[in-house]
Design a protein around this motif. Structure first.
Motif, PDB file in Angstrom:
ATOM      1  N   PRO A 164       0.834  -1.215   0.000  1.00  0.00           N
ATOM      2  CA  PRO A 164       0.000   0.000   0.000  1.00  0.00           C
ATOM      3  C   PRO A 164       0.860   1.253   0.000  1.00  0.00           C
ATOM      4  CG  PRO A 164       0.119  -0.921   2.195  1.00  0.00           C
ATOM      5  CD  PRO A 164       0.829  -1.902   1.297  1.00  0.00           C
ATOM      6  N   ALA A 165       0.214   2.383  -0.086  1.00  0.00           N
ATOM      7  CA  ALA A 165       0.937   3.659  -0.011  1.00  0.00           C
ATOM      8  C   ALA A 165       1.564   3.783   1.369  1.00  0.00           C
ATOM      9  CB  ALA A 165      -0.006   4.817  -0.275  1.00  0.00           C
ATOM     10  N   LEU A 166       2.865   3.926   1.402  1.00  0.00           N
ATOM     11  CA  LEU A 166       3.584   4.010   2.668  1.00  0.00           C
ATOM     12  C   LEU A 166       3.613   5.453   3.173  1.00  0.00           C
ATOM     13  CD1 LEU A 166       6.480   1.498   1.938  1.00  0.00           C
ATOM     14  CD2 LEU A 166       4.358   1.107   3.222  1.00  0.00           C
ATOM     15  N   PRO A 167       4.058   5.678   4.429  1.00  0.00           N
ATOM     16  CA  PRO A 167       3.938   7.015   5.028  1.00  0.00           C
ATOM     17  C   PRO A 167       4.636   8.116   4.228  1.00  0.00           C
ATOM     18  CG  PRO A 167       4.429   5.395   6.714  1.00  0.00           C
ATOM     19  CD  PRO A 167       4.573   4.694   5.396  1.00  0.00           C
ATOM     20  N   SER A 168       4.039   9.291   4.277  1.00  0.00           N
ATOM     21  CA  SER A 168       4.602  10.496   3.690  1.00  0.00           C
ATOM     22  C   SER A 168       4.948  11.474   4.808  1.00  0.00           C
ATOM     23  CB  SER A 168       3.603  11.151   2.728  1.00  0.00           C
ATOM     24  OG  SER A 168       3.263  10.265   1.688  1.00  0.00           O
ATOM     25  N   PHE A 169       5.900  12.388   4.538  1.00  0.00           N
ATOM     26  CA  PHE A 169       6.331  13.370   5.532  1.00  0.00           C
ATOM     27  C   PHE A 169       6.007  14.778   5.051  1.00  0.00           C
ATOM     28  CE2 PHE A 169       9.159   9.755   6.313  1.00  0.00           C
ATOM     29  CZ  PHE A 169       9.017   9.599   7.684  1.00  0.00           C
TER      30      PHE A 169
END
Length: 287
Positions: A164-169
């Motif tokens: 899935p879409a992994l974390p963004s900062f």
């Protein structure tokens, strides 16, 4: 006579300066980070954060420099002293002393780090935000590093399971209202369904205090387990430290010369007496 004989004798090899300590005493940090507030949704903070307070760190800048200098002089030395009946021998010797100096280059930078464990993940999207006040006593560049890790639930696709879409900062100056998405690097271990995400951002820190906010966001298929942040200043207080000074002396014979015999004092006395006798006799024979 030119002998052109090189002694190349090391007459001196001595350390003239002590080695400086790798970490000398440093002044308080120029850039100080004060942790602020947390907010979260879909995930909880697992106890207090582990914080390394702002500190000044002495750093060596690359490899040491080595410089050399040579001083030469021509010296006349008597090898065999002349006597009343024999000649002597002298030599002209070039004495060269080469000094080698090793210098290390040091600077100071400031460092702050924080690590927070996370728990209580839900099936909803998750995010956390963190604020900090950065106080600089002088203008400084800085580098902000953000990291998070956790696990994910593979999602189905027509082509099999997918990540899935992994974390963004995200980053913003507190109160500005505008979040800036940071370029994020991802690393995935598919057999264990775990991930690591990181982002890096340069900062320009004006003298005074600035409050910054950072955030990480993940979708519902991702479970966050840790979040970490570090901030480092640029180098300042650059300085050179002489680590070692050594010298080597070599000698090269350039030429030789004979020294005439030196009569004994008695010889000079007899010569003077004979000369006086000749003078007196010459006067006595004058008409």
């Amino acid at each position: 006579m030119r002998l052109n004989l090189v002694f190349a004798t090391a007459l001196g090899l001595a350390a003239l300066a002590p080695v400086a300590p790798a970490h000398a005493a440093v002044t308080p940090p120029v850039v100080v980070v004060t942790p602020g507030a947390w907010t979260s949704s879909g995930v909880a903070l697992d106890g207090p954060a582990s914080v390394q307070a702002s500190r000044a760190v002495e750093s060596m800048l690359g490899l040491p420099d080595t410089s050399t200098s040579t001083v030469s002089q021509l010296v006349k030395r008597v090898v065999v002293a002349p006597t009343a009946t024999t000649a002597g021998l002298a030599q002209w010797v070039e004495v060269s002393t080469t000094t080698t100096t090793t210098t290390d280059h040091f600077a100071t930078y400031d460092q702050f780090s924080l690590k927070q464990s996370l728990t209580g993940n839900t099936a909803n999207p998750e995010f956390i935000t963190f604020s900090a006040t950065v106080t600089a006593s002088q203008f400084q560049s800085g580098w902000l590093s953000l990291n998070t890790s956790g696990s994910y639930v593979p999602i189905s696709s027509p082509f099999g399971n997918a990540v899935p879409a992994l974390p963004s900062f995200f980053l913003r100056t507190a109160g500005s209202g505008t979040w800036t998405a940071l370029q994020t690097n991802q690393s995935v271990d598919t057999p264990s369904s775990t991930f690591w995400s990181s982002a890096w951002q340069s900062l320009s820190l004006a003298a005074g205090s600035t409050t910054i906010e950072v955030a990480t966001w993940a979708d519902s298929a991702v479970n966050l387990s840790s979040f970490s942040l570090s901030l480092e200043s640029g180098n300042y207080n650059a300085r050179d430290v002489v680590q070692n000074v050594s010298s080597v002396t070599t000698e090269t014979i350039k030429s030789s010369e004979l020294l005439a015999p030196i009569p004994e004092p008695e010889t000079y006395a007899l010569f003077a007496a004979g000369l006086m006798f000749v003078v007196l006799r010459a006067r006595a024979q004058r008409p």
